[in-house]
Motif scaffolding. Structure first.
Motif, PDB file in Angstrom:
ATOM      1  N   ILE A 224       0.782  -1.080   0.040  1.00  0.00           N
ATOM      2  CA  ILE A 224       0.046  -0.043  -0.012  1.00  0.00           C
ATOM      3  C   ILE A 224       0.816   1.290  -0.073  1.00  0.00           C
ATOM      4  N   SER A 225       0.812   2.194  -1.040  1.00  0.00           N
ATOM      5  CA  SER A 225       1.599   3.179  -1.083  1.00  0.00           C
ATOM      6  C   SER A 225       0.834   4.307  -1.077  1.00  0.00           C
ATOM      7  N   SER A 226      -0.325   4.620  -0.960  1.00  0.00           N
ATOM      8  CA  SER A 226      -1.576   5.557  -1.219  1.00  0.00           C
ATOM      9  C   SER A 226      -1.658   6.078   0.196  1.00  0.00           C
ATOM     10  N   ALA A 227      -1.780   7.185   0.765  1.00  0.00           N
ATOM     11  CA  ALA A 227      -2.118   7.821   1.968  1.00  0.00           C
ATOM     12  C   ALA A 227      -3.525   7.866   1.990  1.00  0.00           C
ATOM     13  N   ARG A 228      -4.201   7.839   1.037  1.00  0.00           N
ATOM     14  CA  ARG A 228      -5.755   7.948   1.258  1.00  0.00           C
ATOM     15  C   ARG A 228      -5.961   6.444   1.715  1.00  0.00           C
ATOM     16  N   GLU A 229      -5.547   5.426   1.025  1.00  0.00           N
ATOM     17  CA  GLU A 229      -6.021   4.090   1.508  1.00  0.00           C
ATOM     18  C   GLU A 229      -5.524   3.679   2.763  1.00  0.00           C
TER      19      GLU A 229
ATOM     20  N   ARG B  61      -8.117   2.474   5.403  1.00  0.00           N
ATOM     21  CA  ARG B  61      -7.881   1.166   6.474  1.00  0.00           C
ATOM     22  C   ARG B  61      -7.800   1.506   7.714  1.00  0.00           C
ATOM     23  N   CYS B  62      -7.621   2.777   8.305  1.00  0.00           N
ATOM     24  CA  CYS B  62      -7.691   2.893   9.782  1.00  0.00           C
ATOM     25  C   CYS B  62      -9.063   2.977  10.199  1.00  0.00           C
ATOM     26  N   GLU B  63      -9.949   2.965   9.608  1.00  0.00           N
ATOM     27  CA  GLU B  63     -11.354   2.961   9.982  1.00  0.00           C
ATOM     28  C   GLU B  63     -11.828   1.528  10.343  1.00  0.00           C
ATOM     29  N   TYR B  64     -11.219   0.560   9.590  1.00  0.00           N
ATOM     30  CA  TYR B  64     -11.869  -0.814   9.717  1.00  0.00           C
ATOM     31  C   TYR B  64     -10.902  -2.161   9.916  1.00  0.00           C
ATOM     32  N   GLU B  65      -9.377  -1.784   9.535  1.00  0.00           N
ATOM     33  CA  GLU B  65      -8.676  -2.753   9.495  1.00  0.00           C
ATOM     34  C   GLU B  65      -7.819  -3.050  11.043  1.00  0.00           C
ATOM     35  N   PRO B  66      -7.934  -4.157  11.597  1.00  0.00           N
ATOM     36  CA  PRO B  66      -7.418  -4.388  13.043  1.00  0.00           C
ATOM     37  C   PRO B  66      -5.879  -3.783  12.945  1.00  0.00           C
TER      38      PRO B  66
ATOM     39  N   GLU C 161      -7.426   5.505  16.393  1.00  0.00           N
ATOM     40  CA  GLU C 161      -7.632   7.245  16.027  1.00  0.00           C
ATOM     41  C   GLU C 161      -7.604   7.129  14.353  1.00  0.00           C
ATOM     42  N   ILE C 162      -8.269   8.143  13.689  1.00  0.00           N
ATOM     43  CA  ILE C 162      -8.271   8.264  12.009  1.00  0.00           C
ATOM     44  C   ILE C 162      -7.331   9.288  11.953  1.00  0.00           C
ATOM     45  N   ILE C 163      -6.519   8.901  11.014  1.00  0.00           N
ATOM     46  CA  ILE C 163      -5.113   9.888  10.496  1.00  0.00           C
ATOM     47  C   ILE C 163      -5.664  10.527   9.147  1.00  0.00           C
ATOM     48  N   ASN C 164      -5.684  11.783   9.227  1.00  0.00           N
ATOM     49  CA  ASN C 164      -5.817  12.383   7.687  1.00  0.00           C
ATOM     50  C   ASN C 164      -4.825  12.075   7.119  1.00  0.00           C
TER      51      ASN C 164
END
Length: 410
Positions: free
Chosen positions: A95-100, A104-109, A118-121
């Motif tokens: 994974i090389s995309s900051a958006r991705e 994934r911070c929203e659901y991947e353990p 926390e969700i990082i922008n």
């Protein structure tokens, strides 16, 4: 035996006439959940190993650039330990995309464990990678140093190869100077219009996002104009008079260059060079270049390995694209044994010569060079003298092979 005081037939008919009683799932409800973050991933998970590894490294270069300090105004920033660990774990998952990563911070353990839910922008992640490029390169050197101290990197044999990687830019983004200047003028007008206090926008957050996007576009266009001048200066004299459409640059990725891919046509790309230790499978050197020829990158790769680990590899294995007299002599001087296929015996090179009408008897190896008189003698005994300069603007040519194509028979 006492008989039941109800009618079984009537009860059966009543059950069959009514719908079954089911326990349905309600996903529209809101609920509070209690969870243990430490139990999101296993004890031997790769994310834990990356977190521990980054904790052993010197992150002083990242901390000294933080402007928000205790006792002063300013919002706290994310710990560089966290941001580096996120990027390393993302790279290990291709994974090389900051958006991705943000998604994934929203659901991947594993990402949730690293961030503590926390969700990082994605702007924070992307800006960190761009701003600390030099420090991240030094961090890569530290990681290799740790692995070398642990005996995981022996450098007995290193395999080096390159690949053309498509740039994040479409064919339509390739523009000439006139079109770039037109786009730049339009971008400046848009930025100026946004700064006009008479322009109304009820959504302040959306307005700020649009301002940032348009300013970034203006910056990319300025970079594209600068890159265009660099490319034009590197072209040989008279190139623009016959190949106007080929002199241009991408307005979305100005640093990309047009390169030929082995299984496809030409496209905006980068030339990525990778050196890997064969015993451990660990990458010991990596570089991204704007030049298409591979042979120019072998010696710099060997020097990069020495800089990062402190010693040269004993052997380097390459393909025919790196085989040249200069590379063989340079690696021999550094004490490195080079293994590479001869250009004359490489099937792909012979096919390229055949397409140009060059038969097997007239391959470069069949020509004899006289150092004293600076001439070549072809297999038929004719003398070939220089026709063009040995250096072409924008590209370093191997002299022996360049002059083969630049000589005319007397």
């Amino acid at each position: 035996m006492k008989q039941p005081d109800y009618d079984e037939t009537a009860l059966k008919e009543a059950v069959e006439s009514e719908p079954p009683k089911l326990r349905l799932i309600n996903r529209a409800q809101l609920s509070w959940q209690v969870g243990d973050v430490e139990r999101l991933i296993e004890g031997d998970h790769a994310a834990r190993a990356i977190w521990d590894l980054v904790g052993r490294l010197d992150l002083g270069q990242f901390v000294t650039s933080i402007g928000s300090v205790q006792g002063q105004a300013g919002r706290p920033t994310f710990d560089p330990h966290l941001l580096i660990s996120l990027w390393l774990y993302a790279y290990s998952r291709s994974i090389s995309s900051a958006r991705e990563i943000t998604r994934r911070c929203e659901y991947e353990p594993a990402f949730q464990w690293l961030t503590g839910l926390e969700i990082i922008n994605y702007h924070t992640l992307s800006d960190f990678r761009i701003r600390h490029q030099q420090a991240l390169d030094e961090l890569f050197t530290q990681v290799l140093g740790v692995l070398s101290c642990e005996g995981l990197i022996a450098l007995e044999r290193v395999v080096h190869d390159g690949t053309k990687v498509y740039a994040n830019a479409g064919r339509i983004s390739f523009q000439n100077k006139r079109r770039i200047e037109e786009h730049l003028e339009a971008a400046r007008q848009q930025v100026a219009a946004m700064e006009d206090p008479m322009v109304e926008n009820s959504d302040a957050r959306r307005r700020k996002a649009c301002e940032r996007a348009r300013r970034e576009r203006e910056q990319r266009l300025n970079n594209a104009l600068s890159e265009y001048e660099r490319i034009r200066a590197a072209k040989r004299p008279g190139y623009n008079q016959t190949n106007k459409q080929k002199t241009g640059v991408s307005i979305s990725d100005p640093e990309a260059r047009v390169m030929k891919h082995s299984m496809a046509g030409c496209a905006l790309s980068y030339n990525v060079q990778v050196s890997t230790d064969t015993a451990s499978g660990i990458v010991v050197a990596i570089d991204t270049s704007q030049t298409a020829p591979d042979y120019e990158h072998l010696v710099p790769a060997a020097k990069q390995i020495e800089k990062r680990i402190g010693k040269m590899p004993k052997q380097m294995v390459v393909d025919a694209g790196y085989t040249s007299r200069e590379n063989v002599l340079a690696l021999h001087q550094y004490g490195v044994e080079m293994f590479g296929r001869s250009i004359e015996t490489d099937g792909r090179v012979q096919q390229r010569f055949a397409r140009c009408g060059v038969t097997h008897g007239f391959l470069p190896g069949a020509f004899q060079f006289d150092v004293n008189t600076n001439i070549f003698v072809c297999p038929e005994g004719k003398v070939l003298t220089p026709r063009r300069p040995e250096e072409r603007p924008g590209r370093t040519m191997v002299r022996r092979y360049q002059v083969v194509f630049s000589f005319l028979c007397k």
